[in-house]
Scaffold this motif. Sequence first.
Motif, PDB file in Angstrom:
ATOM      1  N   GLU A 427       0.857  -1.178   0.000  1.00  0.00           N
ATOM      2  CA  GLU A 427       0.000   0.000   0.000  1.00  0.00           C
ATOM      3  C   GLU A 427       0.895   1.232   0.000  1.00  0.00           C
ATOM      4  OE1 GLU A 427      -2.945   0.347  -0.630  1.00  0.00           O
ATOM      5  OE2 GLU A 427      -3.988   1.890   0.503  1.00  0.00           O
ATOM      6  N   ALA A 428       0.703   2.113  -0.978  1.00  0.00           N
ATOM      7  CA  ALA A 428       1.492   3.337  -1.081  1.00  0.00           C
ATOM      8  C   ALA A 428       0.610   4.525  -0.725  1.00  0.00           C
ATOM      9  CB  ALA A 428       2.042   3.505  -2.496  1.00  0.00           C
ATOM     10  N   PHE A 429       1.171   5.495  -0.010  1.00  0.00           N
ATOM     11  CA  PHE A 429       0.373   6.657   0.375  1.00  0.00           C
ATOM     12  C   PHE A 429       1.299   7.820   0.715  1.00  0.00           C
ATOM     13  CE2 PHE A 429       0.954   3.747   3.924  1.00  0.00           C
ATOM     14  CZ  PHE A 429       1.425   4.551   4.952  1.00  0.00           C
ATOM     15  N   HIS A 430       0.701   8.998   0.768  1.00  0.00           N
ATOM     16  CA  HIS A 430       1.439  10.227   1.063  1.00  0.00           C
ATOM     17  C   HIS A 430       0.834  10.889   2.304  1.00  0.00           C
ATOM     18  CE1 HIS A 430       3.383  10.084  -2.905  1.00  0.00           C
ATOM     19  NE2 HIS A 430       2.203   9.679  -3.344  1.00  0.00           N
ATOM     20  N   ILE A 431       1.683  11.345   3.183  1.00  0.00           N
ATOM     21  CA  ILE A 431       1.277  12.150   4.335  1.00  0.00           C
ATOM     22  C   ILE A 431       2.132  13.405   4.316  1.00  0.00           C
ATOM     23  CG2 ILE A 431       1.138  12.295   6.846  1.00  0.00           C
ATOM     24  CD1 ILE A 431       0.665   9.317   6.935  1.00  0.00           C
ATOM     25  N   GLN A 432       1.456  14.548   4.200  1.00  0.00           N
ATOM     26  CA  GLN A 432       2.139  15.825   3.992  1.00  0.00           C
ATOM     27  C   GLN A 432       3.031  15.691   2.768  1.00  0.00           C
ATOM     28  OE1 GLN A 432       3.822  16.697   7.871  1.00  0.00           O
ATOM     29  NE2 GLN A 432       1.839  17.171   8.752  1.00  0.00           N
ATOM     30  N   ASP A 433       4.328  15.892   2.891  1.00  0.00           N
ATOM     31  CA  ASP A 433       5.208  15.823   1.728  1.00  0.00           C
ATOM     32  C   ASP A 433       6.026  14.541   1.708  1.00  0.00           C
ATOM     33  OD1 ASP A 433       4.412  18.298   0.726  1.00  0.00           O
ATOM     34  OD2 ASP A 433       5.820  19.358   2.026  1.00  0.00           O
ATOM     35  N   GLU A 434       5.617  13.532   2.464  1.00  0.00           N
ATOM     36  CA  GLU A 434       6.395  12.306   2.562  1.00  0.00           C
ATOM     37  C   GLU A 434       5.631  11.137   1.936  1.00  0.00           C
ATOM     38  OE1 GLU A 434       9.110  12.991   6.506  1.00  0.00           O
ATOM     39  OE2 GLU A 434       7.038  12.360   6.840  1.00  0.00           O
ATOM     40  N   THR A 435       6.386  10.191   1.352  1.00  0.00           N
ATOM     41  CA  THR A 435       5.814   9.029   0.685  1.00  0.00           C
ATOM     42  C   THR A 435       6.140   7.775   1.479  1.00  0.00           C
ATOM     43  OG1 THR A 435       6.112  10.095  -1.467  1.00  0.00           O
ATOM     44  CG2 THR A 435       5.714   7.731  -1.472  1.00  0.00           C
TER      45      THR A 435
END
Length: 666
Positions: A427-435
């Motif tokens: 599962e790939a996702f982004h939180i703020q500017d981080e991957t």
Amino acid sequence: MLVLLPVYLFFLTGISRAHARPWRPCTDLTPLDLLARVLPGHGKTIPGLRMVQYKGARGLQLAGPHRDLSFPASQLFVNCDFFPQEFSIVVTLKVSHMAGKKNEYIFTLLEDASGRMLLGLRFSQEKLHLLFLGQRGIERVTLKAVWLADNRWHTLVLATAGCHTTLTMDCGVPLETVHKRPFPVALNTEGSRFYVGSRKRWKGSFSGLLRQLVLLPGSDATSRVCPSSEPELAALSVPRPLLGLPILPPRNEVMIYPYEAEVRVTLGTRPPCTELERGQLWFDTLKRGLFLCDGEAWASMLEEKQRLDYVEDYQDIYTNSETFDVEVFRIPSVGLFAATANREAKPGSGIYKWNDGKFELYQNINTFEALAWKYFTVGNKMFLAVANSRGQDKGGQELSIIYKWSPQKLRFLRYQMLETHCARDWEAFHIQDETFLAVANHRQGDNNHNIDSVIYKWNPGTKAFEVNQTIETSGAYDWEFFTVGPYHFLVVANTFNGVTTQVDSTIYIWLSGRFQPFQAITTFGATDWEMFQIGSRVFLAVANSQKLYETGPSIYAINSTIYELNTTTKTFLKFQDIVTYSAVDWEFFTLGDEKFLVVANSYDGTSYSLNSVIYRWQGYEGFVPVHQLPTIGCRDWEFFTSAEGVYLMYSSAREPLSKVFKLKTY
């Protein structure tokens, strides 16, 4: 009020040319309507582009990163190739919700050849960001506490001069910020294009309605649009097709149409639309749509929504071996692809490309009993991560691999290997500017199911994924990331603890830089979570595969459950049980105004040949079955659209055959 500075001297193209003719700025110091430049004219249409009326005003619903929604910067900067140092941007928009997206772009200015961003305006849940290319790379000016996703019209005036940026929202009190590095004196726009509503790719595309987008070089536009009797719709330059509306007289709810006696409605095939037909209506009897002539083209006023009629067996895809997962994704400017996770190592798993309405084999990749693929992006880089379930090095170590798309070779090439244990899902996702990448480790060896699954984080310095957090799981089968308002969640599907499939699957919430337990839900061999929203309601559907205890046979005909987030208790509560047969996947999709869930039924205890079912949302009744699709060992469903129509694709874990179904609408 901004003042024109001598920096425009930098816009001269050379000393000799400066002496040859009088100095002129790069562009006229008048409002430049960016939105009007991408509106189709002379009968031309853009697929998916719609005019939508909401609360007395019209806006455009954009079609994503369509090439027609862009234009060369040279159309604006006719005297030289430099963006003005001082300028203001006027935007009128309506956004209903963020739909789990981190950012949405209002417009960008990109180099055509490299795709590098020169300038951009985007927003997130509570912030507005102005991005520009400075001497040290991309600079970002952030204005906080700017709430746009509230389903209301808003007009923004963003004015920039040097180190000062001011935002005026709905003609209210200006919000000013001072940034360390000033806007560039000479931002070169040669060979660049403006993109309205996107960054030339689907990620971050604008999802709301856009009514006004104007660049005013050299001055602050606030005094030109404010004060206003309708501050949320304050106008500097609105495209003409978006201005026309019925007149509502004071103290009377009856609408009076201008030139009512001259209005005619034409039926049948498309009639001409010129200045002579301006204001006339055309009803398309085939598409059941109502259109208004704006003097150049027919603008849609009423268009019938798609409704599912029946499902057609469309394409057989003969895969390299049995397929445990399929991932459908789109690479901008390249095309639509499907990656199949196949059991056999050679020739491995296949990547298929959509050509002329069919999937065709495009690339083979050696995998080791692959169980899942995940497509994701990091900046402008595109990756595919495969979950391998069998050892592949000399020591039998299990390694899952990340592949990177090569724009030069037009292929996916091996990029990074990560140690995993019978990996079932990425599962790939982004939180703020981080991957981040989360792997579901199913078991270590043959019997140890109680092991850690791992969350990796992208390190921009090493340009690789590194371990960020480990989480104890029990036969993990799936991760699902989702966002509700400002909160980020990650839920795991735990399948087996070594004794029973009746185990807790846990929802985690992002707090203080880590995922922490939020709620545990008892599941039975959980294999998949699917999060979806209907209006403001948030749901989670779990696929339960079997009931197995230390003694006794397995039971495959069991309930899978849909949970709904209760905002009062701040927990997910059971909403609906649906009888499934060793369910291994849910897929949610929308057609027009209708919402659907399709389940992958894989085994009933005696046979793998059984029906998977499409359920339709019926409001108070929940989801009701509407279509049964014959499948064999169905493992995964994917919904996708193309220029040719709307489709569902499933993978078979029992036969080297996957199928594409076409959804016929009316």
